[in-house]
Write an enzyme that holds these catalytic residues in place. Sequence first.
Site, mmCIF file in Angstrom:
data_model
loop_
_atom_site.group_PDB
_atom_site.id
_atom_site.type_symbol
_atom_site.label_atom_id
_atom_site.label_comp_id
_atom_site.label_asym_id
_atom_site.label_seq_id
_atom_site.Cartn_x
_atom_site.Cartn_y
_atom_site.Cartn_z
ATOM 1 N N ASP A 102 0.823 -1.220 0.000
ATOM 2 C CA ASP A 102 0.000 0.000 0.000
ATOM 3 C C ASP A 102 0.852 1.262 0.000
ATOM 4 O O ASP A 102 0.419 2.301 0.495
ATOM 5 C CB ASP A 102 -0.958 0.019 1.200
ATOM 6 C CG ASP A 102 -1.781 -1.246 1.314
ATOM 7 O OD1 ASP A 102 -2.426 -1.604 0.314
ATOM 8 O OD2 ASP A 102 -1.762 -1.885 2.385
ATOM 9 N N GLY A 159 1.258 1.963 -7.542
ATOM 10 C CA GLY A 159 0.470 2.061 -8.759
ATOM 11 C C GLY A 159 0.650 3.357 -9.511
ATOM 12 O O GLY A 159 0.670 3.374 -10.738
ATOM 13 N N LYS A 160 0.799 4.463 -8.780
ATOM 14 C CA LYS A 160 0.914 5.756 -9.466
ATOM 15 C C LYS A 160 2.221 5.854 -10.242
ATOM 16 O O LYS A 160 2.232 6.285 -11.401
ATOM 17 C CB LYS A 160 0.790 6.912 -8.476
ATOM 18 C CG LYS A 160 0.813 8.267 -9.185
ATOM 19 C CD LYS A 160 0.249 9.384 -8.338
ATOM 20 C CE LYS A 160 1.164 9.758 -7.201
ATOM 21 N NZ LYS A 160 0.718 11.015 -6.552
ATOM 22 N N HIS A 200 -4.382 -1.732 -5.943
ATOM 23 C CA HIS A 200 -4.024 -0.322 -5.924
ATOM 24 C C HIS A 200 -4.956 0.456 -6.845
ATOM 25 O O HIS A 200 -5.620 -0.109 -7.703
ATOM 26 C CB HIS A 200 -2.555 -0.103 -6.297
ATOM 27 C CG HIS A 200 -2.186 -0.622 -7.647
ATOM 28 N ND1 HIS A 200 -1.507 -1.801 -7.816
ATOM 29 C CD2 HIS A 200 -2.386 -0.132 -8.891
ATOM 30 C CE1 HIS A 200 -1.308 -2.011 -9.106
ATOM 31 N NE2 HIS A 200 -1.828 -1.015 -9.776
ATOM 32 N N LYS A 210 3.044 10.047 -0.669
ATOM 33 C CA LYS A 210 2.115 10.591 0.340
ATOM 34 C C LYS A 210 2.803 11.537 1.325
ATOM 35 O O LYS A 210 2.440 11.592 2.499
ATOM 36 C CB LYS A 210 1.392 9.451 1.061
ATOM 37 C CG LYS A 210 0.597 8.563 0.097
ATOM 38 C CD LYS A 210 -0.286 7.557 0.792
ATOM 39 C CE LYS A 210 -1.625 8.156 1.158
ATOM 40 N NZ LYS A 210 -2.626 7.111 1.513
ATOM 41 N N VAL A 269 2.978 13.940 -3.857
ATOM 42 C CA VAL A 269 2.403 14.984 -2.993
ATOM 43 C C VAL A 269 0.888 15.093 -3.181
ATOM 44 O O VAL A 269 0.301 16.142 -2.935
ATOM 45 C CB VAL A 269 3.088 16.346 -3.250
ATOM 46 C CG1 VAL A 269 4.519 16.335 -2.750
ATOM 47 C CG2 VAL A 269 3.033 16.727 -4.737
ATOM 48 N N GLY A 270 0.255 14.009 -3.599
ATOM 49 C CA GLY A 270 -1.190 14.004 -3.796
ATOM 50 C C GLY A 270 -1.604 12.783 -4.592
ATOM 51 O O GLY A 270 -0.749 12.038 -5.085
#
Length: 425
Positions: A13, A17-18, A41, A328, A411-412
């Site tokens: 987690d 994925g991003k 994800h 994050k 950052v998002g």
Amino acid sequence: MSVTVVLGAQWGDEGKGKLADILAHESQICCRAQGGNNAGHTIVANGVTYDFHILPSGLVNPNCINVIGSGCVVHVPSFFKELEALEKHGLNTEGRIYISDRAHVVFDVHQQVDGLEEVELGQGFIGTTKKGIGPTYSTKMTRSGLRMCDLFDEEVFEQKLGRVVMGFQKRFGDLLQYDMQAEIEKYKGLREKLAPYVVDQIPLLASAKEKNAKILVEGANALMLDIDYGTYPFVTSSNTGLGGVLTGLTLGWRSLREVIGVVKAYTTRVGSGPFPTEQLNEFGEKLQSVGHEVGVTTGRKRRCGWLDLVVVKHSHACNDYTALNLTKLDVLDDFDELKVATSYSLNGQRLEGFPSNPDMLAQVEVQYETLPGWKKPTTGAKSYMDLPLAARKYVEYIENFVGVKVKWIGVGPARDHMISRSGNI
């Protein structure tokens, strides 16, 4: 060298994925090497949210071929359900997703057994997703499991499935309420539908390497859930590190260009098992709330705690990362101060490395370094120097401790909420 590998450096987690989504847009092939639909994800692309479990996230890129490798285990009905959900969101997946004919098959009986085994363990339960992953890898290792290639000979399929079921019935007796005939009938309908997706991955990937195609490997789970190097027995049933990539896909170590470890800016864990930096207090609750820490696959709230650099350093020792992706960071924007774990001790003695014994790990005392918070939003930052000074110092502390540069900073949640430091390091 044409292969980039993205691996989780903690307990999963982390937000792999991003980065995988970003890198998939530069890749011709995206692969999964191990695991099943126990991983999960979310990717936000063009304002649409996609949930991935067994499928590689390279499907979001219309020019990317996707491969579920030999080291994976596949529950065929779930494969089609996930595929159909993506297609409903407008993704055209035709001719872009393949499963290795050597990948093992997860049957409904494996999922039932997964639940029964958890009950057997009582208070010592693992906290599995009950997706049948562990029992499927168990039948693989005892050489009784069925592979994708076994599904297309009806007689062989029925004989092999019968042997698997008989073994479980001997163990669980009447507790196992499984209708094998219904499963056989189900696959009569699935067999023809599945056939176009099943291929021999060896020539497929060999051809890609010969053409020097850009290949992305998307790790599932994370190093601390590795069957050999994680917090055993509170782990998954496959090798989630670099070793699993090399055995689950036929790529070879000489093809590796980059091995990226994805590290959440704090630590989370789902399920049972030791978690030295867990915060069962207002800090943990704040991380859970602000970070929206709920599992994609299970819907369970994640346990939350401070960043554990002992874990990340252990992960690096096992996987030999060439770069890190810190994710994050924005979740920490409103903390006055931040703690990071730098060592463990037991009975007053500092420990070298990460303990293999879970009972010992549950008793360790954690030594922390306290760093100042920044109390400013980071989500609007487009470059590294846009970040508050204290946020940059947090990043650099991680780099110096682990010995690996942080190349990307999340950052998002959106794809463009990712700072690339390629030009800064």
